[in-house]
Design a protein around this motif. Structure first.
Motif, PDB file in Angstrom:
ATOM      1  N   SER A 134      42.786  43.920  50.309  1.00 49.73           N
ATOM      2  CA  SER A 134      41.451  43.000  50.272  1.00 49.73           C
ATOM      3  C   SER A 134      41.412  42.451  49.107  1.00 49.73           C
ATOM      4  O   SER A 134      42.247  42.436  48.200  1.00 49.73           O
ATOM      5  N   THR A 135      40.222  41.702  49.038  1.00 50.39           N
ATOM      6  CA  THR A 135      40.075  40.558  47.775  1.00 50.39           C
ATOM      7  C   THR A 135      39.946  41.549  46.344  1.00 50.39           C
ATOM      8  O   THR A 135      40.303  41.033  45.331  1.00 50.39           O
ATOM      9  N   GLN A 139      41.989  41.260  43.192  1.00 50.34           N
ATOM     10  CA  GLN A 139      41.721  40.656  41.966  1.00 50.34           C
ATOM     11  C   GLN A 139      42.041  41.563  40.705  1.00 50.34           C
ATOM     12  O   GLN A 139      42.612  41.198  39.575  1.00 50.34           O
ATOM     13  N   GLN A 171      43.080  33.539  52.533  1.00 48.15           N
ATOM     14  CA  GLN A 171      42.925  34.730  51.400  1.00 48.15           C
ATOM     15  C   GLN A 171      43.538  34.422  50.159  1.00 48.15           C
ATOM     16  O   GLN A 171      42.812  34.559  49.019  1.00 48.15           O
ATOM     17  N   GLN A 174      41.670  31.880  48.021  1.00 49.04           N
ATOM     18  CA  GLN A 174      40.490  32.339  47.504  1.00 49.04           C
ATOM     19  C   GLN A 174      40.585  33.018  46.406  1.00 49.04           C
ATOM     20  O   GLN A 174      40.308  32.958  45.314  1.00 49.04           O
ATOM     21  N   LEU A 175      41.633  34.028  46.108  1.00 43.71           N
ATOM     22  CA  LEU A 175      42.176  34.808  45.383  1.00 43.71           C
ATOM     23  C   LEU A 175      42.662  34.003  44.160  1.00 43.71           C
ATOM     24  O   LEU A 175      42.072  34.147  42.819  1.00 43.71           O
TER      25      LEU A 175
END
Lengths: 1035, 420
Positions: A134-135, A139, A171, A174-175
């Motif tokens: 997951s994001t 992170q 994804q 985005q990251l």
């Protein structure tokens, strides 16, 4: 290559050194990447740099402009990382990381821990990261990794046209946006072209232990994980990502050639330079070797060599080896250098080799040359039983962080390839075994792979054709790394700055990830610490002579050029003699009739499959008869070939010829030698061959001469012998021959005490000794020692008798017996009770001794003794069987035949009559001739004969067109039987399974050499009932 | 006790064909012998032990041995027989080639003593150990004092010797013939319509239920045979999904089965035979249960379908781990075991695939497609003849809405399925 697409560098590629994942060789990857116009390729095998040298070598050979970047992939459930080395320091850091991961895990695996990734550990490395999950977790992870690799971390995108790739890439972007990390594309390359998909799937199935049909989602859904064209990549990723890959690549400037070898320097005493110290040691050696003064030519050679050594900076290397050899000598361990080192006078003076420059022609350029720019290769043989001491010395002196063994790459061969691929395709094991058995892997005319293809083509199913193709592709693929026999790498400081080390299968051993070819290619130092059984035997023989005669006996005391020794060899009386005892050698000795040391050198080099195939033996013999009749095309060639009567026999001669006849430069000539030596690595023999022929034609030689020479060189292919090597071996051959000639009992005793080694079994060695009229004494509880030993022979004073030792008895425990022997009184034990009282032996030891008839001096025959000792109660030795009210039972003594059987059972040999003598006496062998009667003048070969004997040898040398040589032993000696291929096929079972074989055939004689060509074989093993004589099957 | 051993050389395992099953043959031979002698024990792979003492009054052992051998040889089976003072002695003598029926006790002793130890059924280790003491025949072994022998070789060998001499018991595992049900019902009148079979069949099925009750067994397969005059009989095989005992259940299945049968001649008799009886597993009775239980339903339905349509007609769906969409949804026979494949966990990418796939992909013109997403390249399956290389796309198809299409390497386009 088009100018429209931006440049690209592939930063994530796996070769087949990521075992069972990558489906291409490192060489194939670099070639294809260059073909596609990539600017750079990073070879990033999983926790390994095992393949980089091969890729680098190919790049160098083909002079490719593509750059090779060194890196490694690390995978964990929660982390997928590529680490690239940006410079020399970065490379060292990467090696250190790989070492740490590998050393904490069992052989073949690795473990990456979070604590390995710190900013201090990898300051000069770049990292590519494939985020997963997951994001939020992404992170956190991103933050952590960014701290470990500040400004050196990228998020990597990969797209293989699979269902989830679009989402994953989104994804990742985005990251990247959220974490501020830059993006790059990488392609998780597993093969160089999509054609390898079948193989890659097969490897996956093998890895998971299932078939491709049931591998399900373990396989990749398509073949996109190959090196794709730049256009494709551009349309997939866009310009920005491609450009970024190049930017990363340009930050990686590390080149493998910058790895230079750093020698351990502590050997030089303070205040001296290495060169001076070497000179000093050499001078000391000169005085030892030439007490009456160094001959002038040798002085000149020494000066030349020392200068060259200094020019090239190899002093430390020689000093390292000298130190090792000095250690061994101080410990009384016999050792001797071999290989090209024997070409050096400096090595002779330092005591590294034993080949006297005045006795053989040395080609120093073969050993070291300015053009080659690589360190010399020195192999040293040590006594095999004491080699471990030498290896421990290295570890202790230099430390485990500085010394490690080179690796050997275990690759797929016929059997393993067929089995693994077959299983992965779902074929039943029985079918595969049958297939393997049906292939003749020795067949030179029809290589096994061709046979396989033919068989598969004739089958109906399509899968069979694919099976054959996959077996062909997987051949030579690496399966795993194993430790090399004795090749050590010793570095000045931490070895893992140079190359990673990992755990070997043996405890306490570590192995580097490169093999000796890789080391040679990079010019890194390797010391080969090898084991040689004959050195052990020689030392033991000298020691026992010293003991027996009460005066010192060293190798130096053996007089050279002893005529009696050479006479013995000329009669092929060479059982036990180093290098000249095999069947092939024995049949050659009466033809070559060596009478000088150099003849022995030739003998050793010439009786090998290479020269025999290259058609050298016959011309050599003919020319030797009449040396004046030999003509040479010119003076240069004469100088090279004169000493072998015009026939090229040694590797050095081939090199010299290439230079003299075909105008090759020393560098090119060396390439030729190298191609000859490393045929197994897809050598370019053909290319060099045509250059050779052209060169010779250009130099005015006839096509006939060129052709003949080429054929002779082809024969060298795998087996060509360096002259220096043959000379080192000839020394040992001479020493062992002299010992056998003048002290046969001591020599045989030493050979028996150094088993396993050599060509013959203890039984055969003793049979031979007996034929030389030495008395053999049985194992005796009151007389024997653990080792075989010498005793004065009451019947004759010319030679001691040989007393068999307890080591020959099967089933007796060494420690326990030696405890008994140390308690043995001066005159021996008076009775069995005396031994029982000591309470040292177990029932099994007793039974073993009884069956070997070792207790007959104290008790009855062996059946009786065995019966009695079996009735003992273990813990109460003092109580005799009478106390239990047991009636003593008297068993019948064994008949002669039974005794002999028992001898073989318990000792593996017999001192009684040979089983054949008994059989002959009992009338089982009407019309069968004995081995020695075949030499009878009365027989005039060729004629029909029948022979019979125990099968003590079966040999199928690969070159000799499928012929099998069988050695039969009877009470008078040995018979050599030749079984041609068609008979071997027809009577395969009989040939392979017989212990006692009767042969009807034709006797042939060539000079003093006789053999029987078999027409028909009979398995008569039933006559022996339980007799088991193991034949040494050499293949 | 009088022991007789029958050795059948043909049943010895063949080293070239290991694992070949001959157990059933031995059982049949045992059954044969069982007709004459009450106590038969199997000694696989190739022998039978018989205790003939109890038959003395009916037949002397000599006559028994003679006639048995004669019988079996008439069947085409070669046999070596011998008497012995113990089962083991009889066996060794029989295996050594067989002995005449009138073998006396002294002769027995003599021949036993002369046997080499290899032919005495000893374990190899003991035999070799004895050979290494010069002891090679049975006589040698028998001559050794007991205590001394036991001390050196342990009780096993002693026990063997005692068994050989008949001095210690050698209990046998007596053979009992397998249970089976086989009843025959002659009909008073010929039956010309299948309906008529039901009544006599019901009676037989009732007898079966009683038998099952008595023996606590059940079966899932019945063989029903309809006999005809001067014609070969009609054989029917009735199968149930689960082992069944109730006559009513079988009647139902039989009715469904018979509907498919055409009588080609009048029936004169019927017989019901059942070979595969299994121990019945008790079924817990639900106190609240009504006449038709709910747990039974699926099985009964399955059974009835099978009976009506035949076993081969029933399939169930199974998901295979395969990237190829066409191969992923498979049908396997309802009776087949599911084969677990490795790598079963699908990557969670299949969200992009439609639920409805066409049985055969339909060709379509490229112009009619508006590609929305993709390609997803699926290139695999080279190992069977159904390898594919396709680029799949989501596309809008002019009249049909959202479709899943693919392109082949030759440029042709197909519709693979539709999104609902």
């Amino acid at each position: 290559m088009s100018g429209v697409t931006p440049p690209f560098a592939e930063l994530h590629a796996l070769s087949n050194f990521s075992f069972l994942r990558g489906a291409s060789h490192p060489e194939e990857l670099i070639m294809q990447a260059a073909e596609l116009g990539y600017e750079a390729l990073a070879l990033t095998d999983e926790c390994s740099v095992a393949g980089v040298v091969r890729a680098w070598q190919r790049k160098r050979q083909q002079q490719l402009s593509i750059r090779l970047i060194v890196g490694s992939e690390f995978r964990r459930d929660d982390l997928h990382l590529i680490v690239l080395a940006s410079n020399r320091e970065g490379y060292a850091q990467l090696c250190r990381l790989i070492t740490r991961c590998r050393r904490r895990a069992p052989k073949g695996s690795y473990q990456l821990l979070d604590e390995d990734l710190t900013p201090e550990a990898l300051p000069d490395c770049l990292a590519l990261w494939y985020p997963a999950g997951s994001t939020e977790t992404g992170q956190d992870r991103a933050a952590w990794l960014a701290a470990v690799f500040p400004d050196r971390l990228w998020i990597a995108l990969r797209h293989h046209l699979s269902a989830g790739d679009d989402a994953r890439c989104r994804q990742a972007r985005q990251l990247a946006a959220v974490s501020g990390l830059p993006l790059v594309c990488a392609n998780d390359v597993h093969m160089h072209t999509p054609e390898r998909q079948m193989l890659q799937d097969t490897l996956t199935a093998i890895r998971h232990g299932c078939t491709v049909q049931t591998a399900g989602y373990h396989l990749f859904p398509n073949a996109e994980r190959h090196l794709r064209s730049m256009e494709r990549l551009h349309s997939l990723y866009g310009e920005a990502l491609l450009t970024e890959s190049v930017r990363i690549a340009r930050r990686c400037t590390f080149e493998l050639d910058s790895l230079s070898y750093e020698y351990p320097s502590e050997l030089v005493p303070p205040g001296m330079s290495a060169a001076d110290y070497l000179r000093q040691l050499t001078r000391e050696g000169e005085q030892r070797r030439y007490p009456r003064g160094t001959p002038l030519p040798v002085q000149a050679t020494l000066r030349k060599e020392l200068q060259l050594i200094t020019d090239l900076g190899y002093e430390h290397f020689f000093l390292t080896i000298e130190d090792l050899v000095r250690f061994a000598r101080n410990r009384g361990i016999l050792c001797q250098g071999r290989g090209s080192a024997a070409n050096s006078a400096v090595c002779y003076c330092l005591g590294i080799t034993e080949v006297d420059p005045t006795k053989a022609t040395l080609l120093f350029e073969r050993f070291v040359s300015k053009e080659r720019n690589e360190p010399p290769d020195i192999d040293v043989d040590f006594e095999h039983e004491r080699r471990e001491e030498v290896m421990q010395y290295i570890y202790v002196k230099y430390g485990r962080h500085r010394a490690a063994l080179a690796a050997t790459v275990i690759t797929y061969r016929a059997k393993s390839a067929i089995r693994d691929v077959g299983k992965a395709l779902g074929y039943p094991t029985t079918d595969l075994d049958r297939l393997i058995d049906g292939l003749d892997r020795r067949d030179r005319d029809n290589p096994w792979y061709d046979q396989l293809q033919q068989q598969c083509q004739s089958r109906e199913d399509r899968l069979a054709a694919r099976f054959a193709r996959l077996v062909g592709e997987i051949r030579h693929f690496p399966r795993h790394l194993s430790q090399h026999v004795g090749g050590f790498v010793i570095a000045a400081d931490n070895l893992d700055r140079l190359v990673p080390t990992e755990n070997a299968a043996m405890a306490e051993r570590t192995v580097i990830q490169w093999d000796k070819d890789d080391l040679e290619a990079l010019g890194l130092l390797k010391v080969d610490v090898l084991a040689l059984g004959m050195l052990t035997a020689i030392r033991k023989c000298l020691q026992s002579l010293q003991q027996f005669h009460g005066r010192p006996f060293r190798v130096e005391d053996i007089p050279p050029d002893d005529p009696a020794t050479y006479r013995m060899l000329q009669q092929a009386d060479s059982v036990g003699v180093f290098q000249v005892e095999s069947r092939a050698q024995m049949s050659m000795l009466p033809r070559l009739r060596p009478k000088t040391f150099y003849d022995l050198v030739v003998q050793i080099a010439i009786v090998r499959p290479g020269p025999i195939q290259g058609d050298m033996v016959h011309p050599y013999l003919t020319h030797r008869q009449d040396p004046d009749s030999v003509t040479y095309p010119n003076e240069a060639i004469r100088k090279v070939l004169e000493r072998t009567y015009g026939v090229p026999i040694f590797q050095e001669q081939v090199i010299a010829l290439a230079m003299a006849a075909a105008g090759f430069s020393p560098g090119e000539a060396d390439q030729l030698r190298r191609a000859m030596a490393s045929w197994k690595r897809h050598g370019h023999m053909e290319e060099l061959q045509s250059r050779l022929i052209q060169g010779m034609l250009d130099n005015g030689h006839s096509a006939d001469f060129a052709d003949r020479l080429c054929r002779q060189i082809q024969g060298f292919g795998e087996y060509g012998f360096p002259e220096s090597h043959a000379a080192s071996f000839a020394l040992l051959a001479y020493v062992s021959a002299w010992l056998k000639c003048h002290h046969p009992a001591a020599f045989c005793c030493a050979l028996l005490n150094s088993q396993p080694m050599g060509f013959y079994s203890p039984s055969q060695l003793l049979q031979d000794l007996r034929r030389h009229d030495v008395t053999l004494l049985p194992v005796d509880i009151n007389r024997s020692h653990w080792d075989h030993s010498l005793e004065p022979d009451p019947e004759q004073s010319s030679t001691p008798a040989l007393r068999l030792g307890f080591r020959q008895v099967k089933g007796v425990n060494r420690e326990r017996l030696q405890a008994v022997l140390s308690a043995r009184p001066e005159g021996g034990f008076a009775d069995l009770l005396g031994i029982r009282r000591l309470n040292l032996l177990h029932r099994s030891d007793w039974a073993a001794l009884a069956s070997a008839d070792a207790l007959s001096a104290l008790a009855g025959h062996r059946y009786q003794v065995r019966w009695d000792v079996m009735g003992q109660v273990e813990s109460t030795p003092l109580l005799q069987s009478e106390l239990f009210g047991e009636e003593p039972l008297s068993l019948t003594a064994p008949a002669e035949g039974e005794s002999i059987l028992e001898d073989y059972h318990s000792l593996g040999l017999t001192l009684g009559r040979h089983p054949l003598a008994l059989l002959r006496e009992r009338g089982h062998l009407p019309g069968v001739l004995t081995a020695d009667s075949l030499q009878d003048e009365g027989l005039s070969p060729p004629c029909a004969v029948t022979v019979c004997g125990l099968v003590t040898g079966r040999q199928r040398p690969g070159s000799a067109s499928g012929v099998t040589f069988v050695t039969l032993e009877d009470e008078t000696g040995n018979v050599n039987v030749v079984v041609w291929l068609d008979l071997a096929r027809r009577q395969r079972q009989v040939l392979l399974a017989s212990h006692l074989l009767r042969v009807r055939g034709k006797l042939e004689r060539e000079g003093d050499v006789i053999h029987v060509i078999a027409h028909h074989l009979d398995n008569c093993s039933a006559w022996l009932s339980e007799l088991k004589v193991k034949s040494r099957d050499f293949h | 006790m009088i022991w007789l051993y029958l050795h059948f050389p043909a049943l010895q395992p063949d080293p070239d064909h290991p694992g070949e099953q001959r157990g059933r043959l031995l059982e049949r031979l045992a059954l044969r012998a069982y007709r004459r002698v009450a106590h038969v024990a199997l000694q696989p792979p190739a022998g039978l032990v018989l205790e003939a003492g109890s038959m003395w009054r009916l037949e002397t052992p000599e006559r028994l041995q003679q006639s048995l051998c004669h019988d079996l040889q008439a069947l085409g089976v070669s046999v070596q027989a011998s008497r012995g003072q113990s089962p083991l002695a009889a066996r060794l003598l029989a295996e050594a080639g067989g002995q005449p029926p009138d073998l006396t006790a002294e002769q027995q002793q003599e021949r036993l003593a002369a046997l080499p130890l290899q032919a005495c059924g000893l374990d190899e280790a003991s035999r070799i150990a004895l050979a290494r003491l010069g002891l090679r025949t049975c006589a040698d072994l028998l001559a050794l004092p007991t205590a001394a022998l036991g001390r050196r070789f342990g009780t096993e060998l002693l026990h063997w010797r005692e068994r050989l001499l008949g001095r210690s018991a050698d209990p046998q595992d007596w053979f009992t013939p397998p249970a089976f049900f086989d009843q025959h019902q002659e009909l008073n009148e010929d039956i010309e319509h299948l309906q008529g079979v039901r009544f006599p069949l019901a009676r037989l099925l009732q007898a079966l239920e009683d038998y099952c009750q008595q023996t606590q067994q059940a079966t899932d397969e019945l063989a029903l045979r309809l006999h005809h005059r001067e014609r070969p009989p009609t054989d029917l095989s009735l199968g149930s999904a689960v082992p069944e005992t109730r006559a009513s259940a079988w009647e139902e299945l039989a009715r469904l089965h018979l509907e498919r049968v055409t009588l080609y001649a009048p029936v004169t008799a019927i017989s019901l035979r059942c070979r595969c009886l299994q121990p019945r597993t008790a079924q817990s009775a639900d106190l609240t249960r009504s006449a038709a239980t709910t747990t039974d339903e699926p099985h009964r339905l399955l059974g009835r379908l099978q009976a009506r349509l035949g076993r081969q007609a029933l399939y169930r769906s199974a998901l295979r781990a395969d990237y190829r969409p066409d191969q992923r949804n498979g049908w396997v026979p309802a009776h087949g075991r599911s084969i677990r494949t490795r790598g079963m966990t699908a990557p969670d990418d299949s969200t992009g695939h439609p639920l409805w796939l066409l049985a055969q992909p339909q060709p379509v013109q490229r112009q009619r497609l508006q590609l929305l997403s993709g390609p997803e390249r699926i290139q695999t399956g080279w190992w069977d003849l159904r390898g594919i290389k396709r680029d799949y796309y989501r596309a809008r198809l002019l009249e049909h809405g959202l479709a899943w299409v693919f392109e082949r390497p030759d440029g042709q386009w197909f519709v693979a399925g539709y999104f609902s």
